[in-house]
Write an enzyme that holds these catalytic residues in place. Structure first.
Site, PDB file in Angstrom:
ATOM      1  N   ARG A  57       0.820  -1.209   0.000  1.00 18.98           N
ATOM      2  CA  ARG A  57       0.000   0.000   0.000  1.00 18.98           C
ATOM      3  C   ARG A  57       0.860   1.267   0.000  1.00 18.98           C
ATOM      4  O   ARG A  57       0.439   2.307  -0.468  1.00 18.98           O
ATOM      5  CB  ARG A  57      -0.791   0.029   1.305  1.00 18.98           C
ATOM      6  CG  ARG A  57      -2.253  -0.253   1.163  1.00 18.98           C
ATOM      7  CD  ARG A  57      -2.848  -0.060   2.541  1.00 18.98           C
ATOM      8  NE  ARG A  57      -3.517  -1.268   2.964  1.00 18.98           N
ATOM      9  CZ  ARG A  57      -4.830  -1.430   2.869  1.00 18.98           C
ATOM     10  NH1 ARG A  57      -5.588  -0.474   2.416  1.00 18.98           N
ATOM     11  NH2 ARG A  57      -5.381  -2.547   3.248  1.00 18.98           N
ATOM     12  N   ASP A  99      -3.769  -1.809  -3.277  1.00 18.30           N
ATOM     13  CA  ASP A  99      -4.487  -2.374  -2.141  1.00 18.30           C
ATOM     14  C   ASP A  99      -4.770  -3.843  -2.473  1.00 18.30           C
ATOM     15  O   ASP A  99      -5.425  -4.134  -3.488  1.00 18.30           O
ATOM     16  CB  ASP A  99      -5.793  -1.570  -1.979  1.00 18.30           C
ATOM     17  CG  ASP A  99      -6.639  -2.085  -0.837  1.00 18.30           C
ATOM     18  OD1 ASP A  99      -6.356  -3.202  -0.343  1.00 18.30           O
ATOM     19  OD2 ASP A  99      -7.586  -1.383  -0.456  1.00 18.30           O
ATOM     20  N   LYS A 164       3.476 -20.368   8.516  1.00 18.45           N
ATOM     21  CA  LYS A 164       2.652 -20.614   9.680  1.00 18.45           C
ATOM     22  C   LYS A 164       2.222 -19.294  10.331  1.00 18.45           C
ATOM     23  O   LYS A 164       2.910 -18.302  10.127  1.00 18.45           O
ATOM     24  CB  LYS A 164       3.364 -21.513  10.674  1.00 18.45           C
ATOM     25  CG  LYS A 164       4.477 -20.827  11.475  1.00 18.45           C
ATOM     26  CD  LYS A 164       5.048 -21.758  12.492  1.00 18.45           C
ATOM     27  CE  LYS A 164       4.575 -21.474  13.889  1.00 18.45           C
ATOM     28  NZ  LYS A 164       5.166 -20.287  14.521  1.00 18.45           N
ATOM     29  N   HIS A 194      10.047 -23.098   8.948  1.00 19.89           N
ATOM     30  CA  HIS A 194      11.445 -22.692   8.752  1.00 19.89           C
ATOM     31  C   HIS A 194      12.425 -23.670   9.413  1.00 19.89           C
ATOM     32  O   HIS A 194      13.612 -23.643   9.099  1.00 19.89           O
ATOM     33  CB  HIS A 194      11.684 -21.244   9.182  1.00 19.89           C
ATOM     34  CG  HIS A 194      11.785 -21.038  10.660  1.00 19.89           C
ATOM     35  ND1 HIS A 194      10.688 -20.926  11.470  1.00 19.89           N
ATOM     36  CD2 HIS A 194      12.863 -20.932  11.462  1.00 19.89           C
ATOM     37  CE1 HIS A 194      11.099 -20.753  12.717  1.00 19.89           C
ATOM     38  NE2 HIS A 194      12.406 -20.746  12.746  1.00 19.89           N
ATOM     39  N   LYS A 198      16.600 -25.527   8.140  1.00 23.41           N
ATOM     40  CA  LYS A 198      17.834 -25.577   8.924  1.00 23.41           C
ATOM     41  C   LYS A 198      18.676 -26.771   8.465  1.00 23.41           C
ATOM     42  O   LYS A 198      18.180 -27.899   8.422  1.00 23.41           O
ATOM     43  CB  LYS A 198      17.522 -25.698  10.421  1.00 23.41           C
ATOM     44  CG  LYS A 198      16.856 -24.448  11.014  1.00 23.41           C
ATOM     45  CD  LYS A 198      16.685 -24.589  12.506  1.00 23.41           C
ATOM     46  CE  LYS A 198      15.729 -23.550  13.075  1.00 23.41           C
ATOM     47  NZ  LYS A 198      16.282 -22.210  13.191  1.00 23.41           N
ATOM     48  N   GLU A 232      14.228 -21.177  24.249  1.00 22.34           N
ATOM     49  CA  GLU A 232      14.545 -19.819  23.804  1.00 22.34           C
ATOM     50  C   GLU A 232      14.821 -18.956  25.010  1.00 22.34           C
ATOM     51  O   GLU A 232      14.102 -19.033  26.008  1.00 22.34           O
ATOM     52  CB  GLU A 232      13.383 -19.243  23.021  1.00 22.34           C
ATOM     53  CG  GLU A 232      13.133 -19.995  21.740  1.00 22.34           C
ATOM     54  CD  GLU A 232      12.090 -19.284  20.909  1.00 22.34           C
ATOM     55  OE1 GLU A 232      12.459 -18.336  20.216  1.00 22.34           O
ATOM     56  OE2 GLU A 232      10.918 -19.673  20.991  1.00 22.34           O
ATOM     57  N   ASP A 251       2.339 -22.504  19.113  1.00 20.09           N
ATOM     58  CA  ASP A 251       3.382 -21.776  18.397  1.00 20.09           C
ATOM     59  C   ASP A 251       4.508 -22.703  17.926  1.00 20.09           C
ATOM     60  O   ASP A 251       5.105 -22.473  16.878  1.00 20.09           O
ATOM     61  CB  ASP A 251       3.944 -20.693  19.348  1.00 20.09           C
ATOM     62  CG  ASP A 251       4.889 -19.721  18.651  1.00 20.09           C
ATOM     63  OD1 ASP A 251       4.581 -19.326  17.517  1.00 20.09           O
ATOM     64  OD2 ASP A 251       5.926 -19.357  19.247  1.00 20.09           O
ATOM     65  N   HIS A 256       7.247 -27.048  14.472  1.00 22.91           N
ATOM     66  CA  HIS A 256       8.693 -27.262  14.551  1.00 22.91           C
ATOM     67  C   HIS A 256       9.073 -28.552  15.298  1.00 22.91           C
ATOM     68  O   HIS A 256       9.924 -29.316  14.850  1.00 22.91           O
ATOM     69  CB  HIS A 256       9.373 -26.076  15.221  1.00 22.91           C
ATOM     70  CG  HIS A 256       9.011 -24.751  14.629  1.00 22.91           C
ATOM     71  ND1 HIS A 256       8.768 -24.578  13.284  1.00 22.91           N
ATOM     72  CD2 HIS A 256       8.826 -23.531  15.180  1.00 22.91           C
ATOM     73  CE1 HIS A 256       8.477 -23.315  13.050  1.00 22.91           C
ATOM     74  NE2 HIS A 256       8.500 -22.653  14.183  1.00 22.91           N
ATOM     75  N   LYS A 362      19.363 -20.023  24.581  1.00 22.53           N
ATOM     76  CA  LYS A 362      18.664 -20.354  23.334  1.00 22.53           C
ATOM     77  C   LYS A 362      19.342 -21.602  22.821  1.00 22.53           C
ATOM     78  O   LYS A 362      20.543 -21.594  22.502  1.00 22.53           O
ATOM     79  CB  LYS A 362      18.801 -19.235  22.309  1.00 22.53           C
ATOM     80  CG  LYS A 362      18.179 -19.609  20.962  1.00 22.53           C
ATOM     81  CD  LYS A 362      17.994 -18.422  20.065  1.00 22.53           C
ATOM     82  CE  LYS A 362      17.481 -18.822  18.686  1.00 22.53           C
ATOM     83  NZ  LYS A 362      16.141 -19.422  18.703  1.00 22.53           N
TER      84      LYS A 362
HETATM   85  C1  BG6 Z   1       8.617 -19.232  15.287  1.00 17.95           C
HETATM   86  C2  BG6 Z   1       7.808 -18.931  16.515  1.00 17.95           C
HETATM   87  O1  BG6 Z   1       7.894 -20.060  14.422  1.00 17.95           O
HETATM   88  O2  BG6 Z   1       9.823 -19.884  15.670  1.00 17.95           O
HETATM   89  C3  BG6 Z   1       8.601 -18.059  17.465  1.00 17.95           C
HETATM   90  O3  BG6 Z   1       6.602 -18.263  16.157  1.00 17.95           O
HETATM   91  C4  BG6 Z   1       9.943 -18.682  17.769  1.00 17.95           C
HETATM   92  O4  BG6 Z   1       7.884 -17.829  18.682  1.00 17.95           O
HETATM   93  C5  BG6 Z   1      10.660 -19.096  16.497  1.00 17.95           C
HETATM   94  O5  BG6 Z   1      10.707 -17.722  18.463  1.00 17.95           O
HETATM   95  C6  BG6 Z   1      11.886 -19.927  16.833  1.00 17.95           C
HETATM   96  O6  BG6 Z   1      12.665 -20.116  15.686  1.00 17.95           O
HETATM   97  P1  BG6 Z   1      14.225 -20.344  15.780  1.00 17.95           P
HETATM   98  O7  BG6 Z   1      14.648 -20.569  14.371  1.00 17.95           O
HETATM   99  O8  BG6 Z   1      14.803 -19.091  16.388  1.00 17.95           O
HETATM  100  O9  BG6 Z   1      14.430 -21.529  16.656  1.00 17.95           O
END
Ligand code: BG6
Length: 512
Positions: A57, A99, A164, A194, A198, A232, A251, A256, A362
């Site tokens: 937009r 739009d 997602k 995603h 990896k 995390e 989530d 994942h 993490k």
């Molecule tokens: C996302 C989640 O799909 O994956 C997030 O919505 C999360 O909450 C993230 O932080 C984690 O991804 P990665 O690659 O950092 O482990």
């Protein structure tokens, strides 16, 4: 030269195509998509017959859009940035102001694509990347279809990438799939998880199936249990409004964590082709025993973090104090599950899964605990308390594989200690600048859906967590918050394993 570079050098260029990005001025585009295209372009994997169209937009044109992206790309590709690659790539980037709810935008898009096809010989191959909230997927595909932009012919292809969340429960996931299938065949839909981008997740398959020695051990005879941890260290930050609706289970788990479980537990596929791999992953999900309400109470643990201190001394505010979060929120920021499978290979082997925010590190890993030796020959020595062998697949950070096993401590007496053999990706292959999206975008352009999720896989993932969601919704937690930021989660998660005579592997990134 690293293997990755060698792989890049050997890989063929993607076919001619235009990548059309909806949500082109958003975070995902500048943080992941354009940096990924930059890396692909620099590795010579995008053809001359390639272009990008950003739709939005905002009143921008080709130059100002590229300027906006140019400012961010330096930040997101870091040291791998070089001006001449960026200039060449930006010559292929266009912007269409419009739009996305208006049919006229799609007429304009049609015209622009015709012009680009003529100029760049892109052969009418279009990849639509919907970097927008899922509530917009249906409207965009309706209008793309009305404009004739989703119709493939024998000479060209039309593909759609979505991200997602694919629904927020089983029913909404089914509805979303149904909606998408109104205009698209399944082979045109590329659902990104995603985690599949990896390298270390993909390597689970290579480790298992390219090495003759490991597969004979990969079953209930030799493996006691597996632990999958996706921890995390960040709190929820500014994502409160999204997270309040989602929570840790939705989530992370149906997507994942189950992707990891799929690769870990699958049977060897007949080939590395999409249908073969996806079939085997679906079989794993089918084999997971659904939890009864009683089992949910025992085998599914939830937690929410309170204010606490991280190992570096920084304090994290409690989840309920975060912006956009209700002061009496019952949303979980931690979830742990014990799952079992009804199949020949894994009968009786528990899989423990845990994920949480505001953990001390993490860290994503899979720990595979092998059974102890059938008989302890070292009775009445220091070795009586010998730990069973363990294999750790480190997904991130410090990607690698570690095996721990017993070895004799040198000296006159019989003493056995646990030692480690460690393979680290970076030592062998060097540091490879990547966003994780390079492989996925490149595969989609080539029409390889192996690393994307089939509609069935998405629904099966939701089927597994639905019984937990139902019980948790019916019985709101009374003890939240029940763990402090900077700790490994609620006490109940420890008890989940302790009551089976096991315990979570203690993770310290500096001691793997
Ligand atoms: C996302 C989640 O799909 O994956 C997030 O919505 C999360 O909450 C993230 O932080 C984690 O991804 P990665 O690659 O950092 O482990």
């Amino acid at each position: 030269m690293s293997l990755q570079q060698t792989n890049f050098a050997e890989a063929p260029k993607a076919p001619p195509n235009v990548m059309i990005i909806f949500g082109s001025t958003g975070d995902l585009t500048s943080r992941k998509l354009i940096p990924a295209l930059f890396h692909l372009f620099r590795a010579d994997l995008l053809p001359d017959t390639f272009a990008v169209v950003g739709i939005g937009r905002k009143p921008l044109n080709d130059q100002s859009f590229c300027k906006h992206l140019g400012k961010k790309i330096r930040e997101y590709v870091g040291d791998s940035f070089d001006q001449s690659t960026w200039e060449k790539l930006s010559q292929r980037i266009h912007y269409l102001q419009g739009d996305i709810d208006q049919p006229s935008t799609y007429d304009d898009l049609n015209q622009l694509l015709d012009t680009i096809d003529q100029q760049r010989l892109t052969e009418k191959n279009y990849l639509f990347y919907l970097a927008v909230p899922p509530s917009l997927f249906g409207g965009i595909t309706d209008r793309l279809s009305d404009a004739g932009l989703l119709q493939e012919t024998a000479d060209d292809w039309r593909r759609v990438i979505i991200e997602k969340p694919f629904g927020h429960d089983l029913e909404s996931a089914r509805k979303l799939n149904h909606r998408l299938h109104q205009h698209l065949s399944e082979h045109q839909i590329y659902r990104i998880d995603h985690y599949l981008g990896k390298e270390t997740v993909q390597n689970i398959m290579v480790f298992r199936f390219a090495n003759g020695f490991i597969e004979p051990l990969w079953n209930r005879q030799h493996i006691d249990h597996m632990q999958i941890t996706v921890a995390e260290s960040v709190g929820i930050g500014s994502r409160g409004p999204y997270y309040e609706e989602a929570g840790a289970l939705r989530d992370m788990v149906p997507n994942h964590l189950l992707v990891l479980l799929g690769f870990l537990a699958m049977e060897p596929p007949n080939s590395f082709d999409a249908p073969a791999v996806r079939d085997e992953i679906n079989k794993v999900l089918d084999a997971i025993q659904p939890l009864t309400p009683e089992q949910v109470l025992q085998h599914a643990i939830r937690g929410q973090y309170a204010e606490g201190l991280m190992p570096d001394g920084k304090s994290i505010e409690g989840y309920r104090q975060s912006p956009g979060v209700k002061s009496d929120s019952t949303t979980e920021t931690y979830a742990a599950l014990k799952l079992k499978m009804d199949n020949w290979r894994w009968a009786g082997v528990p899989f423990y899964l845990r994920t949480g925010k505001a953990m001390p590190e993490k860290y994503t890993e899979v720990a595979i605990q092998f059974k102890s030796a059938p008989r302890n020959m070292f009775k009445n020595t220091d070795t009586e308390s010998m730990k069973a062998d363990m294999l750790v697949l480190r997904i991130q950070p410090n990607e690698g594989i570690q095996i721990s096993f017993g070895a004799k401590v040198p000296g006159p007496t019989m003493r056995v200690d646990t030692v480690k053999m460690d393979f680290s990706y970076v030592d062998y292959f060097g540091n490879k600048p990547a966003t994780g999206y390079e492989t996925l975008i490149y595969d989609c352009m080539k029409g390889d859906a192996t690393l994307f999720k089939h509609a069935d896989t998405v629904e099966k993932g939701w089927e597994i967590v639905q019984s937990v969601l139902d019980v948790w919704n019916a019985l709101p937690p009374r003890d939240f918050p029940n763990y402090q930021a900077g700790t490994w989660g609620p006490q109940a998660a420890e008890e989940l394993l302790n009551s089976d005579g096991r315990r979570w592997r203690r993770i310290r990134t500096n001691n793997h």
